[in-house]
Design a protein around this motif. Structure first.
Motif, PDB file in Angstrom:
ATOM      1  N   LEU A  95       0.839  -1.208   0.000  1.00  0.00           N
ATOM      2  CA  LEU A  95       0.000   0.000   0.000  1.00  0.00           C
ATOM      3  C   LEU A  95       0.870   1.253   0.000  1.00  0.00           C
ATOM      4  CD1 LEU A  95      -2.778  -1.100   2.516  1.00  0.00           C
ATOM      5  CD2 LEU A  95      -3.126  -0.523   0.109  1.00  0.00           C
ATOM      6  N   ILE A  96       1.970   1.204   0.741  1.00  0.00           N
ATOM      7  CA  ILE A  96       2.885   2.356   0.801  1.00  0.00           C
ATOM      8  C   ILE A  96       3.683   2.468  -0.504  1.00  0.00           C
ATOM      9  CG2 ILE A  96       4.922   3.306   1.964  1.00  0.00           C
ATOM     10  CD1 ILE A  96       3.862   1.822   4.540  1.00  0.00           C
ATOM     11  N   GLU A  97       4.236   1.350  -0.953  1.00  0.00           N
ATOM     12  CA  GLU A  97       5.099   1.379  -2.156  1.00  0.00           C
ATOM     13  C   GLU A  97       4.354   1.868  -3.381  1.00  0.00           C
ATOM     14  OE1 GLU A  97       6.389  -2.809  -1.735  1.00  0.00           O
ATOM     15  OE2 GLU A  97       8.429  -2.032  -2.007  1.00  0.00           O
ATOM     16  N   THR A  98       3.057   1.528  -3.472  1.00  0.00           N
ATOM     17  CA  THR A  98       2.277   1.898  -4.652  1.00  0.00           C
ATOM     18  C   THR A  98       1.588   3.250  -4.492  1.00  0.00           C
ATOM     19  OG1 THR A  98       0.415   0.672  -3.743  1.00  0.00           O
ATOM     20  CG2 THR A  98       1.821  -0.498  -5.316  1.00  0.00           C
ATOM     21  N   GLY A  99       1.786   3.904  -3.359  1.00  0.00           N
ATOM     22  CA  GLY A  99       1.189   5.226  -3.158  1.00  0.00           C
ATOM     23  C   GLY A  99      -0.307   5.185  -2.878  1.00  0.00           C
ATOM     24  N   LYS A 231       9.622   4.826   1.385  1.00  0.00           N
ATOM     25  CA  LYS A 231      11.037   4.631   1.706  1.00  0.00           C
ATOM     26  C   LYS A 231      11.855   5.857   1.310  1.00  0.00           C
ATOM     27  CE  LYS A 231      14.839   1.391   0.875  1.00  0.00           C
ATOM     28  NZ  LYS A 231      15.401   1.301   2.206  1.00  0.00           N
ATOM     29  N   GLY A 232      12.602   6.346   2.275  1.00  0.00           N
ATOM     30  CA  GLY A 232      13.521   7.452   2.006  1.00  0.00           C
ATOM     31  C   GLY A 232      12.918   8.837   2.146  1.00  0.00           C
ATOM     32  N   ASP A 233      11.634   8.937   2.484  1.00  0.00           N
ATOM     33  CA  ASP A 233      11.024  10.270   2.648  1.00  0.00           C
ATOM     34  C   ASP A 233      11.348  10.800   4.049  1.00  0.00           C
ATOM     35  OD1 ASP A 233       9.599  12.608   2.631  1.00  0.00           O
ATOM     36  OD2 ASP A 233       7.804  11.739   1.712  1.00  0.00           O
ATOM     37  N   THR A 234      12.605  11.222   4.187  1.00  0.00           N
ATOM     38  CA  THR A 234      13.085  11.662   5.497  1.00  0.00           C
ATOM     39  C   THR A 234      12.364  12.913   5.977  1.00  0.00           C
ATOM     40  OG1 THR A 234      15.211  10.820   4.762  1.00  0.00           O
ATOM     41  CG2 THR A 234      15.210  12.069   6.794  1.00  0.00           C
ATOM     42  N   ALA A 235      12.012  13.802   5.043  1.00  0.00           N
ATOM     43  CA  ALA A 235      11.325  15.047   5.436  1.00  0.00           C
ATOM     44  C   ALA A 235       9.986  14.710   6.097  1.00  0.00           C
ATOM     45  CB  ALA A 235      11.121  15.932   4.208  1.00  0.00           C
TER      46      ALA A 235
END
Ligand code: GLU
Length: 280
Positions: A95-99, A231-235
């Protein structure tokens, strides 16, 4: 769609245009395709876990819902602009990977394996894996007394994985949601249900099962609940962590615990409230 909601969409469409024109930060990271300017969020929760994430008609309740609502507000999204999406254990990473969701608050333990696919804010809670058995069962006292017993858990959960790794002799049945295990546990087809003590307490406290089940009360893992995000959305992770810290500091976290887990007489264990990890 209500008139109010249509109004909100119209306003956010205008805002999106305006913000795009002057290059402002919309406040949250946009969703893949069809970003509405950052005012709406799609949040994955459980729909069948009383006290944590529960959908009843058009109402959503539980501790995960309360934390998600607080964090969303800090990110600039009002409760009315949250779209709640069902996030069963096995589908959270996808669900997260596909937005399909921006954030997941779904009793979602932070693990290194999951970090290969998603990033996590938090933790915002620490639970422990335990066992739910019939009230009159004295034979199951912990994971070491499960040999030859029929155990129920859920696909894609750390609960099922821990049993497979550490107790390979147990007969494990994996369903898609914990609530699905209850009828079989009640009628004796299955002997125990294993997952986080939070979830077990909420399921056992339901009126329809009053007096039928008990939580064994010997937690045998540490489950640190994180906020799943791309993944990687540090902000985004930093913003989520700031919101969690604020929720703990201003007393809202404790209020949410009391309101949502209090009715099941659940008391948070050691490590609560936790300090969020550094974002990476
Ligand atoms: N917290 C564990 C996990 O993330 C078990 C609960 C669940 O499946 O949501 O897998």
């Amino acid at each position: 769609m209500t008139t109010r909601r249509m109004g909100a969409v119209a306003v956010s469409a205008l805002l999106a245009l305006g913000l795009a024109a002057c290059g402002s930060d919309a406040g949250t990271t946009g969703t893949d395709g069809g970003s509405d300017g950052g005012s709406g969020l799609k949040i994955g929760i459980k729909f069948d876990q009383p006290g944590l994430g529960l959908k009843k008609g058009t109402e959503y309740s539980g501790f995960d819902v309360a934390v998600a609502t607080y964090v969303a507000k800090e990110l600039g999204t009002e409760a009315a602009d949250i779209t709640w999406v069902q996030a069963p254990s096995a589908q959270r990473e996808t669900l997260i990977e596909t937005g399909q969701v921006n954030l997941v608050f779904a009793t979602y333990s932070i693990t290194d394996k999951r970090k290969e696919k998603v990033s996590f804010g938090g933790p915002y809670f620490v639970a422990g894996q335990d066992l739910l058995v019939r009230s009159d069962d004295t034979s199951i006292t912990g994971p070491d007394s499960l040999d030859g017993k029929k155990l129920c858990s859920v696909t894609g959960s750390t609960s099922a994985q821990n049993v497979k790794d550490d107790h390979p002799g147990v007969q494990l049945q994996e369903l898609s949601g914990y609530s699905e295990c209850l009828p079989a546990l009640a009628n004796g087809t299955l002997d125990a249900l294993t997952t986080d003590d939070t979830i077990l307490a909420g399921l056992a406290a339901q009126a329809e099962y009053a007096g039928k089940f008990k939580v064994v009360g010997q937690p045998f893992s540490q489950e640190r609940y994180g906020v799943g995000l791309k993944k990687g959305d540090t902000a985004l992770c930093e913003k989520v962590n700031a919101a969690i810290k604020k929720m703990i500091e201003d007393g809202s976290w404790q209020k949410a615990i009391d309101a949502n887990l209090g009715p099941a007489k659940y008391k948070p264990g050691a490590g609560n409230p936790p300090t969020p990890d550094a974002c990476s």
